[in-house]
Design an enzyme around this catalytic site. Structure first.
Site, PDB file in Angstrom:
ATOM      1  N   LYS A  42     103.426  48.197   1.266  1.00 33.26           N
ATOM      2  CA  LYS A  42     103.632  48.656  -0.131  1.00 33.26           C
ATOM      3  C   LYS A  42     103.113  49.754  -0.569  1.00 33.26           C
ATOM      4  O   LYS A  42     101.877  49.549  -0.816  1.00 33.26           O
ATOM      5  CB  LYS A  42     103.355  47.462  -1.045  1.00 33.26           C
ATOM      6  CG  LYS A  42     104.483  47.435  -2.176  1.00 33.26           C
ATOM      7  CD  LYS A  42     104.098  48.429  -3.087  1.00 33.26           C
ATOM      8  CE  LYS A  42     103.121  48.318  -4.122  1.00 33.26           C
ATOM      9  NZ  LYS A  42     102.655  49.657  -4.826  1.00 33.26           N
TER      10      LYS A  42
ATOM     11  N   GLU B 284      89.660  45.173  -0.971  1.00 33.65           N
ATOM     12  CA  GLU B 284      88.792  46.465  -1.122  1.00 33.65           C
ATOM     13  C   GLU B 284      89.015  47.122  -2.403  1.00 33.65           C
ATOM     14  O   GLU B 284      90.143  47.654  -2.681  1.00 33.65           O
ATOM     15  CB  GLU B 284      89.131  47.652  -0.141  1.00 33.65           C
ATOM     16  CG  GLU B 284      89.130  47.310   1.449  1.00 33.65           C
ATOM     17  CD  GLU B 284      87.705  47.152   1.914  1.00 33.65           C
ATOM     18  OE1 GLU B 284      86.775  47.305   0.939  1.00 33.65           O
ATOM     19  OE2 GLU B 284      87.373  46.527   3.109  1.00 33.65           O
TER      20      GLU B 284
ATOM     21  N   CYS C  88      86.860  55.206  -4.026  1.00 26.06           N
ATOM     22  CA  CYS C  88      86.113  53.864  -4.288  1.00 26.06           C
ATOM     23  C   CYS C  88      84.698  54.077  -3.890  1.00 26.06           C
ATOM     24  O   CYS C  88      83.766  53.431  -4.438  1.00 26.06           O
ATOM     25  CB  CYS C  88      87.007  52.908  -3.839  1.00 26.06           C
ATOM     26  SG  CYS C  88      87.342  52.896  -2.206  1.00 26.06           S
TER      27      CYS C  88
ATOM     28  N   GLU D 275      83.714  53.119 -13.372  1.00 20.90           N
ATOM     29  CA  GLU D 275      84.283  53.957 -12.358  1.00 20.90           C
ATOM     30  C   GLU D 275      84.830  55.061 -12.832  1.00 20.90           C
ATOM     31  O   GLU D 275      85.629  55.169 -13.557  1.00 20.90           O
ATOM     32  CB  GLU D 275      85.052  53.139 -11.309  1.00 20.90           C
ATOM     33  CG  GLU D 275      85.068  53.693 -10.110  1.00 20.90           C
ATOM     34  CD  GLU D 275      86.031  52.927  -9.156  1.00 20.90           C
ATOM     35  OE1 GLU D 275      86.739  52.087  -9.388  1.00 20.90           O
ATOM     36  OE2 GLU D 275      86.000  52.976  -7.968  1.00 20.90           O
TER      37      GLU D 275
HETATM   38  P1  ADP Z   1      95.352  52.494  -9.692  1.00 24.68           P
HETATM   39  O1  ADP Z   1      95.394  51.906 -11.054  1.00 24.68           O
HETATM   40  O2  ADP Z   1      94.153  53.409  -9.355  1.00 24.68           O
HETATM   41  O3  ADP Z   1      96.690  53.012  -9.317  1.00 24.68           O
HETATM   42  P2  ADP Z   1      95.917  49.823  -8.861  1.00 24.68           P
HETATM   43  O4  ADP Z   1      94.828  48.914  -8.333  1.00 24.68           O
HETATM   44  O5  ADP Z   1      96.544  49.532 -10.061  1.00 24.68           O
HETATM   45  O6  ADP Z   1      94.816  51.066  -8.899  1.00 24.68           O
HETATM   46  O7  ADP Z   1      96.951  50.084  -7.798  1.00 24.68           O
HETATM   47  C1  ADP Z   1      96.719  49.907  -6.381  1.00 24.68           C
HETATM   48  C2  ADP Z   1      98.036  49.285  -5.668  1.00 24.68           C
HETATM   49  O8  ADP Z   1      98.369  48.078  -6.106  1.00 24.68           O
HETATM   50  C3  ADP Z   1      99.214  50.254  -5.813  1.00 24.68           C
HETATM   51  O9  ADP Z   1      99.831  50.150  -4.733  1.00 24.68           O
HETATM   52  C4  ADP Z   1      99.904  49.433  -7.075  1.00 24.68           C
HETATM   53  O10 ADP Z   1     101.361  49.503  -6.865  1.00 24.68           O
HETATM   54  C5  ADP Z   1      99.524  47.938  -6.713  1.00 24.68           C
HETATM   55  N1  ADP Z   1      99.587  46.930  -7.641  1.00 24.68           N
HETATM   56  C6  ADP Z   1      99.344  47.263  -8.781  1.00 24.68           C
HETATM   57  N2  ADP Z   1      99.575  46.095  -9.656  1.00 24.68           N
HETATM   58  C7  ADP Z   1      99.984  45.090  -8.748  1.00 24.68           C
HETATM   59  C8  ADP Z   1     100.480  43.630  -8.544  1.00 24.68           C
HETATM   60  N3  ADP Z   1     100.362  42.992  -9.681  1.00 24.68           N
HETATM   61  N4  ADP Z   1     100.437  43.037  -7.689  1.00 24.68           N
HETATM   62  C9  ADP Z   1     100.546  43.685  -6.614  1.00 24.68           C
HETATM   63  N5  ADP Z   1     100.293  45.124  -6.249  1.00 24.68           N
HETATM   64  C10 ADP Z   1     100.020  45.764  -7.389  1.00 24.68           C
END
Ligand code: ADP
Length: 489
Positions: free
Chosen positions: A186, A262, A296, A393
């Site tokens: 994903k 991570e 990160c 961060e």
């Molecule tokens: P950022 O805010 O820097 O985009 P995120 O942690 O929100 O960091 O995003 C990292 C990844 O996690 C992306 O692929 C995002 O689509 C996914 N993501 C965000 N929310 C969820 C969730 N509830 N479950 C699974 N994946 C998620």
């Protein structure tokens, strides 16, 4: 060929922008698509299929069906296959770099660096795949034998961020495939195109159907929930924010899924008064400005001994002043845009807050303006401990410099965070370097070095920065179970 923006857009047009499920490209079951944008000007690049929950479930069914045969392939076969994927990525370095630059914004030269780094995970894990071992030993009290073997965990959900669209995925896909796990990838919604090319290569090289599936979606929460509720999924590996990581860990608890996390960092960068200053400034540039600070493991807090703080800061400011901010396809650019308006707003807020509380801007301090999400490389000094930037961060090209007087004080401040991913220490005193590195509460320490990421090293954090390691000797273990056989003779 080296791409310009026009040829990069033509490359996108030639790419499949559908889902890749069970060895086939197909539309979303709902027909939904979403737009991908270029952060250099906010323009739409193209549209990609938006996977529904039903699509994700189809992919899991395929991954589950493929697991048995894939897990039973010889490790030599998996090693050779991964090696061929590595070779093909290297052959297509310019195409990958162009896609990364287009959808993520980093300058082409830096994107090429990511391609080399990202491909290397496949070579590393291909070598590891062929070297899986078990053990055979007499039981301590005699009478029987203790035999152990490694087995794949099973179908794995791999959720990746946008900052390294290729490398954050290959270090999961490489490990999963090497171990004999099938996977569902994903990508971050902002950067699906780089992985579409990787899927195309997996297809061309006959990675068996169902072994790798690709599911871009705007509704990551619904997708992960549905997949993690399904008994066929055995593992989730995530790179992203600590907030989302915690949600996934809670979801994983329901079915006791294996997890690798991570998460966020708040890297301290400590410079002692006996440090080699040129090396410390070079290291600071790498640790802070790689990927425009959107990493990160980025240096987030500079802690510099008071005796050399001004000299260090002046040199850092001069280097920041030389950085050309601009479009990824302009060869002069050293720093690209931030990923989106939300990230630009966040960096702007952090700097404004620090300045309002008394911090001094030495260079930069504001956005570039225009349609792109560019922020000027910025150095702040006299940052008070109450400023948000001292704790949060940043994920942007901003260096906040503070001073210390004793080693104990530096250590206490460096560790005063919930995070513990990477830290950096510069000193010519070997004893101090090792003493300090041992007491730094981080999973990784750069000792007189501003770059720790390497497929051969175990990447990962302690505290709120995560669980597990990617790469290194232990990376493949995240996708393996140890099976123990008690054998009566
Ligand atoms: P950022 O805010 O820097 O985009 P995120 O942690 O929100 O960091 O995003 C990292 C990844 O996690 C992306 O692929 C995002 O689509 C996914 N993501 C965000 N929310 C969820 C969730 N509830 N479950 C699974 N994946 C998620």
């Amino acid at each position: 060929m080296v791409h310009d923006r026009k040829s990069a857009l033509a490359l996108v047009e030639a790419l499949s922008r559908e889902l890749y499920i069970n060895g086939r490209w197909r539309e979303s079951s709902t027909g939904a698509r979403y737009s991908v944008h270029n952060p250099a000007d906010g323009s739409a690049i193209t549209e990609v299929a938006d996977a529904s929950v039903a699509d994700a479930q189809d992919a899991l069914a395929a991954a589950h069906a493929a697991q048995r045969d894939w897990g039973a392939t010889t490790s030599r076969y998996r090693a050779e296959l991964l090696r061929r994927v590595f070779d093909r990525i290297i052959e297509r370095t310019e195409d990958f770099a162009a896609l990364i630059s287009l959808e993520m914004g980093k300058p082409l030269a830096e994107a090429r660096g990511e391609v080399a780094y990202g491909a290397e995970f496949l070579r590393w894990f291909s070598e590891q795949a062929a070297h899986l071992t078990g053990s055979y030993a007499p039981a301590p009290n005699g009478g029987y034998r203790i035999v152990t073997a490694k087995q794949p965990v099973g179908p794995s959900l791999l959720i990746t961020p946008w900052n390294f669209p290729l490398a954050m995925a290959t270090r999961k896909i490489g490990a999963a495939l090497a171990a004999g796990c099938t996977c569902l990838v994903k990508p971050a919604p902002q950067t699906p195109l780089t992985l579409a090319l990787l899927m195309q290569i997996c297809h061309e090289l006959d990675v068996p159907a169902g072994v790798v599936n690709y599911l871009p979606t705007l509704d990551a929460a619904a997708q992960s929930r549905a997949l993690m509720d399904d008994a066929r999924l055995r593992k989730v590996s995530f790179t992203g924010s600590t907030g989302v990581g915690s949600i996934l860990l809670r979801q994983a608890a329901d079915r006791v899924l294996r997890t690798s996390m991570e998460l966020g960092g708040n890297g301290p960068f400590i410079v002692f008064d006996d440090a080699e200053l040129d090396a410390a400034v070079d290291g600071a540039m790498l640790a802070k400005m790689r990927n425009a600070g959107e990493s990160c493991v980025a240096a987030n807090r500079f802690l510099v001994h008071e005796a050399i703080a001004e000299e260090f800061t002046e040199r850092l400011v001069r280097r920041f002043e030389e950085l050309v901010v601009g479009d990824a396809f302009d060869p002069a650019s050293a720093v690209g845009p931030l990923i989106d308006a939300k990230q630009l707003d966040k960096v702007t807020e952090l700097v404004d807050d620090a300045v309002a509380r008394g911090a001094r801007i030495r260079v930069g301090g504001k956005a570039l303006g225009g349609n792109g999400y560019f922020y000027r490389p910025t150095v702040l000094t006299e940052v008070p401990g109450t400023a948000r930037i001292a704790h949060e961060e940043i994920f942007g090209p901003v260096a906040a410099v503070t001073t210390f007087s004793t080693e104990e004080q530096a250590l206490e401040r460096a560790n005063a965070t919930e995070f513990g991913l990477a830290g950096y220490v510069y000193t010519r005193d070997l004893s101090r370097a090792l003493r300090f590195a041992e007491r730094l509460e981080t999973g990784m320490v750069g000792v007189n070095r501003g770059l720790v990421s390497d497929p051969g090293g175990p990447f990962g954090g302690v505290k709120a920065s995560g669980l597990g390691r990617e790469g290194g000797a232990s990376g493949i273990e995240e996708y393996l179970e140890t099976k123990y056989l008690a054998v009566q003779l």
